[in-house]
Design an enzyme around this catalytic site. Structure first.
Site, PDB file in Angstrom:
ATOM      1  N   SER A   1     -75.992 -23.677-133.099  1.00  0.00           N
ATOM      2  CA  SER A   1     -75.408 -22.867-134.106  1.00  0.00           C
ATOM      3  C   SER A   1     -76.284 -23.700-135.598  1.00  0.00           C
ATOM      4  O   SER A   1     -75.715 -23.100-136.906  1.00  0.00           O
ATOM      5  CB  SER A   1     -74.023 -23.058-134.320  1.00  0.00           C
ATOM      6  OG  SER A   1     -73.604 -24.340-134.633  1.00  0.00           O
TER       7      SER A   1
ATOM      8  N   LEU B   1     -69.140 -31.139-124.623  1.00  0.00           N
ATOM      9  CA  LEU B   1     -68.783 -32.618-125.504  1.00  0.00           C
ATOM     10  C   LEU B   1     -70.108 -32.867-126.112  1.00  0.00           C
ATOM     11  O   LEU B   1     -70.097 -34.024-126.788  1.00  0.00           O
ATOM     12  CB  LEU B   1     -68.061 -33.520-124.818  1.00  0.00           C
ATOM     13  CG  LEU B   1     -66.908 -33.242-124.084  1.00  0.00           C
ATOM     14  CD1 LEU B   1     -66.047 -34.484-123.688  1.00  0.00           C
ATOM     15  CD2 LEU B   1     -65.872 -32.749-125.269  1.00  0.00           C
TER      16      LEU B   1
ATOM     17  N   THR C   1     -71.815 -14.432-136.251  1.00  0.00           N
ATOM     18  CA  THR C   1     -72.338 -14.960-137.696  1.00  0.00           C
ATOM     19  C   THR C   1     -72.561 -13.716-138.660  1.00  0.00           C
ATOM     20  O   THR C   1     -72.995 -13.003-138.303  1.00  0.00           O
ATOM     21  CB  THR C   1     -73.187 -15.962-137.252  1.00  0.00           C
ATOM     22  OG1 THR C   1     -73.803 -16.330-138.386  1.00  0.00           O
ATOM     23  CG2 THR C   1     -74.524 -15.255-136.561  1.00  0.00           C
TER      24      THR C   1
ATOM     25  N   TYR D   1     -81.495 -18.101-134.838  1.00  0.00           N
ATOM     26  CA  TYR D   1     -79.925 -18.373-134.519  1.00  0.00           C
ATOM     27  C   TYR D   1     -79.260 -16.846-134.525  1.00  0.00           C
ATOM     28  O   TYR D   1     -78.536 -16.254-133.847  1.00  0.00           O
ATOM     29  CB  TYR D   1     -79.309 -19.256-135.397  1.00  0.00           C
ATOM     30  CG  TYR D   1     -77.838 -19.243-135.600  1.00  0.00           C
ATOM     31  CD1 TYR D   1     -77.037 -19.491-134.397  1.00  0.00           C
ATOM     32  CD2 TYR D   1     -77.028 -18.948-136.637  1.00  0.00           C
ATOM     33  CE1 TYR D   1     -75.700 -19.311-134.220  1.00  0.00           C
ATOM     34  CE2 TYR D   1     -75.859 -18.985-136.694  1.00  0.00           C
ATOM     35  CZ  TYR D   1     -74.860 -19.159-135.547  1.00  0.00           C
ATOM     36  OH  TYR D   1     -73.559 -19.251-135.504  1.00  0.00           O
TER      37      TYR D   1
END
Length: 336
Positions: A78, A34, A118, A142
Site C-alpha cells: 500500500s 504479519l 483507495t 498502487y
C-alpha cells in the site's frame, strides 16, 4: 451471529474492523502474514492464521475449515512511492491476491466481499469534493492495482454473483478511542503519526513536502477519516450487500485539513513543538484531495463521529504516548 474472514486483520485498519465485528457479537478468523500486522493487535478469542494469500492451498484449507458469511480484504501492498519503484510487484501481488481470494470465496459459496480500496484511484481530480462519479485515473501503480482489483470483482459479480463493496479510503487516521489499538507501521509514511513521533522524540523531524501549492497556507490539503469511523463504514456496507447489490463508496470526512493545520493541531494536543523542515514537492501530489461522502451517508446512515481533526489527533497521540514502541514488546492480545 455471523462469521467473517478478514485478511490483513492484524494490521492498522483491519484490526480496528475486527474489533468492531467482535464487539457486535460476530465471529472472526484472520489471515495475516504479519509483515505489517501485529499478533498483539488481534483481539482475544479471534483465530489468527499466519499465512500468505499467495498460498492458494492454505487459503483453500481455511475456507474448508470454516463457513464464512463474508470476506473483508485488507491485506495488500500500500505504499504509493514504493509502488512507483516496483510497479510490477504491486500490480501482480495486489491483483493476484484479491482475485485468488475472491475465487476461493466463490468456490466456498461465500458471496459477500468487502475490498479495502483507495482514493488513489482518482489521481488528479477534476472537481472537488470527489464523488463516486469522478473520473478514475490512477497516477501510481498502487492506485492502478486497486482499480484493476475493483474491475475484477465486477466481473466476478456478473459471472458468479459475488456481491462486493469497494471502499475508497481517503486518509485513515487516529486510534481506538479506548486506547486498545493504534497505528504502528514500519516504515511509517502517514502524516499524523509522523508529526506525533517528531513531537514526542520518537522519530525524525517531519518533512513538509511543498509550501507553494494553491491552498490558503501553501501546503497540501487532505481528508482525514478516523479509523473507528472507517470500521463502522465496513459494518454498514455488509448490510448493504445483504440487499443483493454491489456498491462503491468514497469514505472520508468531507472536509480537508492542510499539512500546517495538522502540525498546529499536533503541537496543541501534545503541548510540544513538532520539529519540521521544508522539502520539495513530491511528484504526483495533488494540492487538494477531499471526499464527498454523500452516497455513503444516504445509503447506509453512516456519519463520522470523530470528524474534528483535534479528536483524530488526540486519539492517535494517546495511543502512541502509551505505546512508544508500538506493538513491539507487547505480547498480550486486545480485550474487546
Amino acid at each position: 451471529m455471523a462469521r467473517f474472514l478478514v485478511t490483513g486483520g492484524a494490521g492498522y485498519v483491519g484490526s480496528h474492523v475486527v474489533l468492531a465485528l467482535v464487539e457486535r457479537g460476530d465471529e472472526v478468523v484472520i489471515i495475516d502474514d504479519l509483515r505489517q500486522g501485529h499478533r498483539a493487535a488481534v483481539p482475544e478469542g479471534v483465530e489468527l492464521v499466519v499465512a500468505d494469500l499467495a498460498d492458494r492451498a492454505r487459503l483453500a484449507e481455511v475456507f474448508a475449515g470454516w463457513k464464512f458469511d463474508g470476506v473483508l480484504h485488507f491485506a495488500a501492498l500500500s505504499l504509493v512511492g514504493e509502488s512507483m519503484r516496483d510497479p510490477l510487484r504491486y500490480i501482480t501481488e495486489n491483483l493476484s491476491n484479491t482475485l485468488g481470494l475472491a475465487d476461493a470465496a466463490i468456490r466456498a459459496g461465500c458471496l459477500r466481499f468487502v475490498l479495502s480500496s483507495t482514493a488513489a484511484l482518482f489521481g488528479f481530480p477534476e472537481r472537488l469534493p470527489i464523488d463516486e462519479a469522478a473520473r478514475l485515473g490512477p497516477v501510481s501503480a498502487y492506485g492502478e492495482s486497486k482499480l484493476m482489483a475493483e474491475r475484477g470483482l465486477e466481473w466476478a459479480e456478473q459471472v458468479h454473483g459475488l456481491r462486493s463493496a469497494s471502499l475508497r479510503y481517503f486518509n485513515a487516521a487516529g486510534a481506538d478511542p479506548k486506547g486498545r489499538l493504534g497505528e504502528d507501521h514500519n516504515p511509517e509514511t502517514h502524516l499524523i503519526p509522523l508529526a506525533i513521533n517528531a513531537a514526542l522524540g520518537l522519530g525524525p523531524e517531519l518533512t513538509v513536502f511543498g509550501t507553494d501549492y494553491d491552498t490558503p497556507d501553501g501546503t497540501c490539503i487532505r481528508d482525514y477519516v478516523h479509523v473507528t469511523d472507517l470500521a463502522d463504514a465496513h459494518l454498514r456496507v455488509l448490510d448493504v450487500l445483504n440487499e443483493g447489490r454491489s456498491v462503491r463508496y468514497n469514505v472520508g470526512n468531507g472536509s480537508g485539513y492542510s499539512v500546517r493545520e495538522v502540525i498546529d493541531t499536533v503541537q496543541r494536543v501534545t503541548g510540544r513543538p513538532v520539529p519540521h523542515r521544508t522539502g520539495p514537492r513530491r511528484p504526483g501530489d495533488p494540492a487538494v484531495l477531499v471526499a464527498s461522502n454523500t452516497r455513503l451517508r444516504e445509503e447506509t446512515g453512516w456519519t463520522p463521529r470523530y470528524a474534528a481533526l483535534e479528536d483524530i489527533v488526540r486519539t492517535a497521540h494517546a495511543w502512541r504516548a502509551a505505546h512508544p514502541n508500538g506493538f513491539r514488546g507487547n505480547a498480550s492480545q486486545v480485550a474487546a
